[in-house]
Scaffold this active site. Structure first.
Site, short mmCIF file in Angstrom:
data_model
loop_
_atom_site.label_atom_id
_atom_site.label_comp_id
_atom_site.label_asym_id
_atom_site.label_seq_id
_atom_site.Cartn_x
_atom_site.Cartn_y
_atom_site.Cartn_z
N ASN A 83 73.06 17.42 92.37
CA ASN A 83 73.73 18.71 92.57
C ASN A 83 75.19 18.52 92.19
O ASN A 83 75.85 17.65 92.73
CB ASN A 83 73.61 19.12 94.05
CG ASN A 83 74.60 20.20 94.45
OD1 ASN A 83 75.11 20.20 95.55
ND2 ASN A 83 74.90 21.11 93.56
N GLY A 84 75.65 19.32 91.22
CA GLY A 84 77.04 19.21 90.80
C GLY A 84 77.14 19.31 89.30
O GLY A 84 76.21 19.77 88.63
#
Ligand code: F6R
Length: 609
Positions: free
Chosen positions: A98-99
């Site tokens: 995530n990111g």
């Protein structure tokens, strides 16, 4: 913005992962996937579409491994597709991310030159290749991860598995949230606590630049040099049922109905009506500090920004301190004139919104004192601020913010009163009166919710409309913005919110007999002005839906529809005006058959810029 989960334990791994992902789906839902061990090999199952598609895909399979990672995606790099879905596997390494990896292109080019073949358009895939490259050079799993992390620029929460060791799972975080759940003989990593609340309430909240190694029944937190870091577990009192729908059709509806109780929880333990005092657990300022405050800058995004704008009215009216409000993504880049003597207040339900977090850092860099108003306990923003006021709304799962918003308004009211007392602008008697009115609000909110079926009828009547206009003035102008935002984000009907006085400077051109105009008529100093705006809409044949107090006869004669709002003081009226607008948006969206909890293109907790 993507949810990740990881599990190491004796339960059915695929079940734990998919259950957890269900609770993280609010973070993104355009594709989903898991990686699990089966006969010592990593098996990946991933697919475009919502989690239900993945569940169907694996429904007839069983896996015998004790370790797994899972992901629910909100696309940034690469459209939603099977190939772009996580986990990504390279050699013996599987990764969920995530990111955003900002330097993924040069890294990818370098790895391609070494013979790595990429199968997706994502930035995330590079992480699995990078780690696997170090594995192939003969480094240990942990060392390979550490080396790779040193090369990554950007934000990440990661779950990483290695085919050579199914008893070990590694997580890492930088600028994207990651929590470690400590169960009884089992361990978890997740983007957010509700994902694993069914199994544990004990958590370690990783800091940026930390990784966690789950193995041998324990979680060891380390920094990127490999040194073990001190990590105190925290026990949360959120109960798992709070993250269930509890018989409601959607989380959003449940959360709207939870508002009276959520408001009580925001107030609880913070006020003494008898003594006329206000106090907070993690925030207090000395009289001198309050006197030295030259201004307050409130920064937030989306719905939280609307709360910020209401907060400006509350603080300026009660405490007499000048307040600027800013949108996070603007504030961080406009070199704001702030410094010592400015209190920066950041408002965020999730406590993870990237732009709000950057604004907080900008404020701190310029020497301001900082205060966060957050819902999620131990979130990044809550931890990075000098002070925090938690809203205590409980987990908000529906993507459209509802109970978090009204509790932000309550927290801002308490803050305004606290500052007003500190400045000596209100005496104990006045505070007692203002608190007495606040304490009535949960009951009045309940009264409004009893009329839900009326709003449902209204919603059905006007669900055909292609455009809506929302008008309010003064402290209720931000509520017009919020009403419009709620409608557009879940019903996909175009809606605009305006300060009613601005209508004649442009938007009035939109009004015709097809256009519902929702007007907020509060019992305040600008009520007559709003009545003037109602006349302007009538003169152009707009459909008038007015929200006004029950005894307002004139509105009843003039509007096509009237929603009665219980009487309260102007400063608290935004809370009550909000509730019917939430329900109106909800019922329109539901009537249209939309996925209310997971509206298209949106995700909760916007951890990317
Ligand atoms: C709208 C909504 C968003 C959020 C915004 C900020 O219903 O939920 O506009 O308010 O993304 O999120 P937080 O408050 O988590 O910083």
């Amino acid at each position: 913005m993507c949810g990740i989960i990881g599990y190491l334990g004796k339960r059915n791994t695929a079940d734990v992962l998919t259950e957890g992902l269900k609770r993280l789906e609010y973070r993104g839902y355009d594709s989903a996937g898991i990686a699990v061990f089966h006969n010592d090999r990593i098996e990946i199952r991933r697919t475009e579409g919502k989690l239900a598609v993945l569940e169907e895909m694996i429904s007839k399979e069983s896996f015998n491994g004790a370790t797994g990672i899972g992901h629910t995606r909100w696309a940034t790099h690469g459209r939603p597709s099977d190939a772009n879905a996580h986990p990504h596997k390279a050699g013996r390494i599987a990764v969920v991310h995530n990111g955003i990896i900002e330097n993924y292109l040069p890294l990818k080019r370098g790895l391609e030159k070494k013979g790595h073949i990429f199968n997706s358009e994502t930035d995330s895939e590079v992480i699995s290749h990078l780690i696997n490259d170090f594995i192939e050079q003969g480094l240990s799993f942990e060392e390979s991860v550490r080396k790779a992390l040193h090369e990554l620029k950007g934000s990440y929460a990661l779950g990483i598995m290695f085919e050579g060791n199914q008893e070990k799972l590694i997580g890492a975080r930088n600028e994207s949230p990651l929590v470690v759940g400590l169960g009884d003989g089992e361990l978890f990593i997740a983007s957010d606590t509700p994902a694993v609340l069914n199994y544990t309430r004990d958590f370690i909240f990783l800091e940026d630049g930390q990784m966690v190694v789950l193995s041998d029944g324990k979680a060891t937190v380390k920094d990127l040099s490999g040194k073990t870091a001190k990590a105190e577990p925290r026990h949360l009192d959120w109960n798992p049922l709070m993250a269930e729908k509890g018989g409601y059709k959607h989380f959003m509806l449940k959360e709207i109905f939870e508002q009276p109780e959520a408001i009580i929880n925001t107030i609880r333990g913070r006020v003494s009506r008898e003594e006329g005092t206000i106090s907070f657990e993690n925030f207090s300022l000395k009289k001198k500090e309050i006197d030295n405050l030259k201004r307050i800058a409130i920064v937030a995004c989306g719905t939280s920004f609307h709360a910020a704008t209401v907060g400006k009215f509350m603080i300026e009216t009660l405490a007499g301190i000048p307040v600027d409000v800013d949108i996070g993504s603007e504030f961080r880049y406009r070199d704001p004139v702030i410094g010592k003597g400015t209190l920066v207040v950041v408002i965020s339900q999730s406590g993870e919104t990237a732009d709000t977090r950057a604004a907080l850092r900008e404020g701190k860099r310029k020497g301001c004192l900082s205060l966060a108003i957050c819902n999620v306990v131990e979130s990044s923003i809550a931890r990075e601020s000098d002070h925090v006021i938690y809203t205590h709304a409980g987990p908000e799962i529906g993507v459209a913010s509802t109970k978090a918003f009204v509790t932000q308004l309550v927290a801002l009211y308490l803050l305004a009163l606290y500052l007003a007392v500190g400045k000596g602008r209100v005496d104990a008697r006045k505070v007692q009166k203002l608190l007495a009115e606040l304490i009535r609000i949960p009951g009045l909110a309940k009264d409004l919710l009893r009329n839900a079926s009326d709003y449902q009828k209204l919603a059905r009547k006007y669900a055909y409309a292609r455009n809506f206009l929302y008008l309010g003035r003064g402290i209720n102008y931000p509520i017009a913005l919020e009403g419009a935002l709620k409608l557009k984000e879940i019903s996909y009907i175009h809606a605009e919110g305006y300060p009613a006085g601005e209508m004649k400077h442009g938007p009035i051109a939109l009004i015709d007999k097809e256009m519902p105009v929702v007007v907020l008529v509060a019992d305040d100093d600008v009520r007559d002005k709003v009545m003037g705006n109602i006349e302007e809409v009538r003169a152009r044949d707009g459909i008038l839906i007015a929200l006004a107090s029950a005894n307002h006869q004139e509105v009843r004669q003039k509007a096509d529809e009237v929603i009665s709002i219980p009487q309260t003081t102007p400063l608290l009226s935004p809370i009550l005006f909000t509730i019917p607008l939430q329900l109106l948006a909800y019922y329109v969206a539901d009537f249209k058959g939309n996925d209310v909890d997971q509206p298209r293109n949106l995700a909760k907790s916007v951890t990317v810029e």
